[in-house]
Design an enzyme around this catalytic site. Structure first.
Site, mmCIF file in Angstrom:
data_model
loop_
_atom_site.group_PDB
_atom_site.id
_atom_site.type_symbol
_atom_site.label_atom_id
_atom_site.label_comp_id
_atom_site.label_asym_id
_atom_site.label_seq_id
_atom_site.Cartn_x
_atom_site.Cartn_y
_atom_site.Cartn_z
ATOM 1 N N GLY A 169 -4.607 6.457 -0.356
ATOM 2 C CA GLY A 169 -5.458 7.494 0.250
ATOM 3 C C GLY A 169 -6.903 7.015 0.867
ATOM 4 O O GLY A 169 -8.131 7.659 0.548
ATOM 5 N N GLY A 199 6.434 -4.125 2.745
ATOM 6 C CA GLY A 199 6.814 -5.114 2.167
ATOM 7 C C GLY A 199 8.423 -5.699 2.768
ATOM 8 O O GLY A 199 8.393 -5.276 4.077
ATOM 9 N N CYS A 241 -2.506 5.580 9.284
ATOM 10 C CA CYS A 241 -2.293 5.561 7.873
ATOM 11 C C CYS A 241 -1.663 7.058 7.521
ATOM 12 O O CYS A 241 -2.063 8.038 7.622
ATOM 13 C CB CYS A 241 -3.680 5.557 6.703
ATOM 14 S SG CYS A 241 -3.495 5.800 5.014
ATOM 15 N N GLY A 251 4.285 -6.657 8.913
ATOM 16 C CA GLY A 251 5.210 -5.926 8.024
ATOM 17 C C GLY A 251 6.347 -6.949 7.488
ATOM 18 O O GLY A 251 7.130 -7.431 8.027
ATOM 19 N N ASN A 289 3.156 3.320 -1.321
ATOM 20 C CA ASN A 289 1.743 3.615 -1.720
ATOM 21 C C ASN A 289 1.234 4.680 -1.060
ATOM 22 O O ASN A 289 1.493 5.052 0.059
ATOM 23 C CB ASN A 289 0.866 2.241 -1.528
ATOM 24 C CG ASN A 289 0.234 2.217 -0.293
ATOM 25 O OD1 ASN A 289 -0.927 2.948 -0.116
ATOM 26 N ND2 ASN A 289 0.764 1.316 0.684
#
Ligand code: FAD
Ligand code: FAD
Ligand code: FMN
Ligand code: FMN
Ligand code: FES
Ligand code: FES
Lengths: 281, 315, 315, 281
Positions: free
Chosen positions: B71, B216, B129, B242, B68
């Site tokens: 943002g 994932g 991030c 995680g 992903n």
């Protein structure tokens, strides 16, 4: 209310080509679903592919407590659904999203479908029949192979106008051609409803704009959750009361949007890319 | 059966926390599940101001994973406190806010707003991030910057401060210690792994932003390793994150030394994941004759390291 | 249709190379497939002396991944040159040897043996194995050590030197440049990601060694990102590795800038993987009106970076 | 020669409990497989679980060009096999590994099976019948549920001696008990062949050692490739001509090993761990 449900497959019909009609049992979905709404669904609990997939609710049978999906097999998620045997279950969240609006009294609902985008319009036609509304379904594809639902759309009061780009069935040309013809032929007040490839939706939006008609389009972005949390499905929309466009979740504020409010992709993003991505850049 | 855990002075009724960015602001799930059953909820990352986030496509699937680049689209901390917090505060769970900043000052400013807001139990500091051009990973990849951000946040709040570490580093222990020294009360490990998926037809990245963050099941072995390394490096508790989608996955982190875990991507796959894991955890404890989840935390016997009893050395 | 590529002066008849440790010494596949159809073969990692490797269990599955801690069990470079090389040299493919060492000197020593052996086309320098206590990652995680090892190998051989980089670093560009400066002719990116899987019943790591290296489809997004970063950082060619099991997977690396790729874990899953990918690659090129695989290499249009034409800037 | 083959499922029989008999078509495997050999097999090409799985070849029918596997469903790989429909294909590599040796003339082959370890002995019994050799199959499990193949082992010349730890069928106790009784009863020259849980194999190895008999055991490590390249399946073995034990691939030098050469796990590794891991530390 959307909620997480385990839904057993009760019937499974293979259509020609890579298409399936899959009927699942769930009383609330069967009762509550409105045309344009969808489910996030996944066959079994296998880890691959990881995510659920969005599918429009094509038909419901509240009496039998069932709902039906029209599934085109294009990858692992749809393939796994097509491999479910009756009695096996799927994980399902729904009904989700904002449905198409009810056409105002006296207005004809012109439904424009491309490919698997026809799915919500079967339910829409049912709703029209129940409410006594008038409608007309334009159903287009490249060839007759893209219209596997043709024979399954009877039984409603909505006339069906097929169109194929190669002329193999119905009108020869794009689906917007018979739509414009109909509008030209002096039809009364109308409202457009479209679901299909982005290029078609954009074309319908232009038709509506040119004629001053209202149009609702069902968009088809990649969806991660279906419930407004992953922010993966956003499309750029600018509502009338807003000074700038912003990203809105197609899963909760859509998938149906007012076509005039959608920020259609500009030319800076290549057409091939948009079409592949299938949604707004 | 006691499933409750205490971390940084906060009592979580169970060790399952919804991870930032995968549970919205909580309200989105109101109709789908009972939020009070969760151990805690971490909000989507919030700056001072609202943010549009990145262009689309923003998510794509990879084998057993999700990539992903959202943002950090968000409503901003003030709208959160004003509009959302009152609505979710009524659910009896631990409400944590994930804070972001383009600058050290912005982190502190957002933290100050959190500090003043009733109902926010603690602050998770997102210095990891990968999907923004400023801040984020730029802070979390460097021990000095990590120290600076955490210290700045620490200074403006008495609420628990929980830096969220990045896996995109050579040695997470170094970052963990920097955060601890700067006054962190706990750590969250890990954020997403930086990845790139290429669309071979358009020959562009599948995500409009370019790279993205991988989450994932695919990342679980890396996440367990890093959470374990971090837990060994510091005295403060480490929250494991995680690839968790089952009780067994959660237990891997608990055994590796995390008193609690966060569940991310699995929320998308199965909104009922918390309930399922909670039930399975309780069953597992029962089957193993344990009546307190704390009894499994940090019990990993690692070859060559002292066992949990502190004396035995494993072969 | 030209599928051949040239890297570091070596001509590979196609861009598909069998990755080290996943193809034995090549001989194991003699009966299963035609080795001459491969672009190249990299041997299992070899030290001067034979090595027992790690205790078992050595491999375990994770979601879309494989976690291994083989520990470089091997017959040693001399036995390889004496017993194996004559047998495989008759297959018309590029034979590369993956060399290991506990010390810088050992790397050089093994490289010297390779240099003297007829039939060894090039040397892949394994400075990135996570499964040994000395050497390996200890060298590959540090740019100075990377430089030292590569320079030492460079000094003793005229054969192409191809350091294999580790993904367990903060910035692979730094390591890539260190290797280039030390005289590398090409780079292999990446080795496995360090991971840990816990057996919740025994409360020990699933692998006897403890941690292991994660490979397979799960790591592909991370591998593509790193190969792309490395390729941008250096002028020498970068061979892409990580999670390739289809032509589309291979194309992701090619488009990202790698003239060739290595296939690892997929050999275990499907010993016919090279043939399958080769056929699919040819079909793909044909469908796209291309007659040279080189035409796709490095054609990624990355947002904000100059496009492949060198002028266009993507939106 | 092992090679990569695509094998269609031709028949599928569900036994009681989580057990399947799956029959695939492949002329060479059907012709070449020897008792103790195995295949690495995977249903379809799904990415999850990533690896193929080893299964012993239980029976072959060279005339029909088929071979049969006896599959216990324990996880995703075996489950996917059990879900194959006749006509669907599996990816298969085989026959692999070193088979059991042929018992020397005049020697009785005492076959000791635990659980799904019985699989190779069906083929072994066929081979004995064909060669006119003498054998006896001791088939043990915890309860009768673990012996689902009991009714399928007829038709050979090898007598069958079941044993269950709960006494629900056959001998009451571990399978080594009737084995030792038989040996005590003054049987002639014998050679032991065992396949099953590691604890059982070790017990058989001790019986053999105590009585000076030769024994071959089929080990059951985790296998990644089946072909000697991943080095994941190694077991510690010390052959008579060697000064120290070393790791050998069970897939190529085994899975059948001389029990006297296997370095059985010492007491430093906990029993629970070994049993779970199912192989030598
Ligand atoms: C609201 C909504 C309703 C839908 N209704 C239907 C329906 O009634 N019937 C139907 O057959 N399909 C429908 N779809 C599309 C359907 O969700 C996708 O075909 C499905 O997710 C593909 O999953 P897969 O695993 O089979 O294939 P994948 O491998 O995931 O996808 C195959 C290809 O399609 C692309 N793709 C996947 N999903 C989308 C998407 N949403 N938009 C654009 N490209 C995509 C992928 O990038 C890939 O190239 C709908 C989508 C949305 C958002
Ligand atoms: C040479 C050989 C022959 C075999 N023959 C048969 C047979 O005829 N019939 C049959 O039913 N099974 C047989 N097996 C075992 C079979 O390979 C495993 O049961 C199978 O791989 C499990 O895969 P899964 O995905 O279904 O379950 P998984 O989820 O992979 O495994 C389930 C559990 O079993 C453990 N496990 C998996 N494989 C092994 C293994 N090889 N040894 C020990 N523990 C393991 C896992 O750690 C896990 O705890 C054989 C194994 C070998 C090595
Ligand atoms: C769509 C998405 C959005 C995310 N947004 C944030 C965020 O805003 N702040 C943050 O700290 N982490 C964010 N994360 C990271 C997750 O909180 C979590 O650390 C990561 O996904 C690993 O956990 P998982 O494998 O369980 O998903 C996001 C993850 C995903 C998938
Ligand atoms: C079982 C196994 C053994 C390996 N052994 C080596 C080795 O000896 N030397 C080395 O440089 N890399 C080794 N690798 C790493 C691979 O060569 C490759 O870099 C890695 O597996 C990623 O590629 P993949 O995802 O295609 O497997 C090994 C990988 C596996 C799975
Ligand atoms: S699909 Fe996740 S926010 Fe819409
Ligand atoms: S299973 Fe791979 S070496 Fe034996």
């Amino acid at each position: 209310m959307p909620a997480n449900r385990i839904v057993p497959l009760v019937a499974r019909e293979g259509l020609r080509g890579p298409y399936w009609l899959l009927t699942f049992r769930h009383p609330e979905i069967a009762r509550d679903a409105r045309a344009g709404q969808f489910v996030m669904i996944k066959a079994g609990t296998s880890a691959e592919p990881p995510l659920r997939r969005p599918f429009s609710i094509m038909a419901t049978d509240p009496g039998a407590e069932t709902f039906t999906l029209f599934v085109k097999e294009v990858g692992p998620g749809s393939r796994a659904l097509g491999r479910l045997a009756p009695g096996e279950v799927a994980q399902c969240l729904g009904p989700l999203g904002r449905p198409f609006s009810t056409p105002p009294a006296g207005t004809e609902a012109l439904l424009v479908a491309g490919g698997y985008g026809v799915a919500p319009f079967r339910l829409f036609a049912e709703e029209l029949k129940r409410s006594g509304g008038r409608g007309r379904l334009f159903y287009g594809g490249r060839t007759s192979d893209d219209l596997p639902l043709l024979e399954h759309l009877g039984g409603t009061s909505t006339p069906l106008v097929p169109a194929t780009e190669d002329g193999s069935v119905g009108h020869h040309g794009q689906v917007t051609a018979p739509l414009e013809e109909w509008l030209d032929s002096g039809a009364g007040p109308a409202r457009l409803y479209a679901c299909g490839p982005e290029a078609m939706l954009h074309a319908v939006a232009r038709v509506a704009e040119a004629r001053g008609l209202a149009a609702e389009v069902s968009l088809d972005p990649w969806m991660g959750c279906g419930i407004g949390t992953c922010l993966g499905c956003v499309v750029k929309v600018q509502n009338t009361d807003e000074t700038r466009a912003s990203y809105r979740c197609a899963c909760t504020e859509g998938p149906v949007f007012d076509a005039a409010r959608v920020r259609w992709p500009g030319e800076e993003v290549s057409r091939a890319r948009r079409e592949r991505a299938g949604f707004m850049a | 059966m006691n499933l409750a855990v205490e971390i940084a002075g906060l009592r979580f009724k169970n060790p399952l926390i919804a991870a930032s960015g995968t549970f919205g602001y909580g309200v989105e799930y109101e109709d789908v599940l009972d939020l009070s059953r969760l151990g805690g909820i971490v909000s989507k990352g919030l700056y001072m101001e609202p943010r549009d986030g990145n262009p689309t496509p923003r998510i794509t699937e990879t084998p057993s994973g999700l990539l992903n680049a959202i943002g950090l689209q968000g409503i901003g901390i003030r709208a959160f406190v004003r509009d959302v917090l009152p609505r979710i505060a009524r659910y009896d769970t631990v409400h944590l806010v994930n804070i972001c900043g383009d600058t050290v000052e912005e982190y502190a400013e957002v933290a100050r707003v959190c500090d003043g807001a009733e109902g926010i139990a603690g602050i998770e500091v997102n210095i990891s991030c990968p999907n923004v051009k400023k801040g984020g990973l730029a802070f979390g990849g460097d021990p000095r910057m990590t120290h600076e951000v955490v210290a700045a946040v620490r200074k403006v709040t008495r609420r628990p401060v929980i830096p969220k570490l990045s896996p995109n580093v050579a040695d997470i222990a170094v970052l963990a210690r920097a955060a601890e020294e700067a006054g962190a009360d706990a750590l969250s490990c890990i954020n997403t792994l930086l990845g790139l998926a290429v669309d071979v037809e358009t020959r562009r990245p599948k995500l409009a932003f370019g790279t993205g963050g991988l989450s994932g099941p695919a990342i679980r072995p890396v996440a367990v390793r890093m959470a374990w390394q971090a837990a060994r490096a510091v005295k403060i508790p480490v929250i494991g994150i995680g690839g968790i989608s089952s009780a067994s996955d959660a237990l891997e982190f608990l055994i590796a030394g995390c008193p609690a875990v966060q569940i991310g991507t699995a929320n998308f796959v199965d909104p009922g994941v918390h309930e399922r894991i909670l039930a399975d955890l309780a069953t597992w404890l029962e089957q193993h004759g344990l009546d307190d989840i704390g009894a499994v935390v940090g019990t990993l016997e690692y070859p060559g390291l002292p066992g949990p009893c502190g004396t035995e050395v494993c072969p």
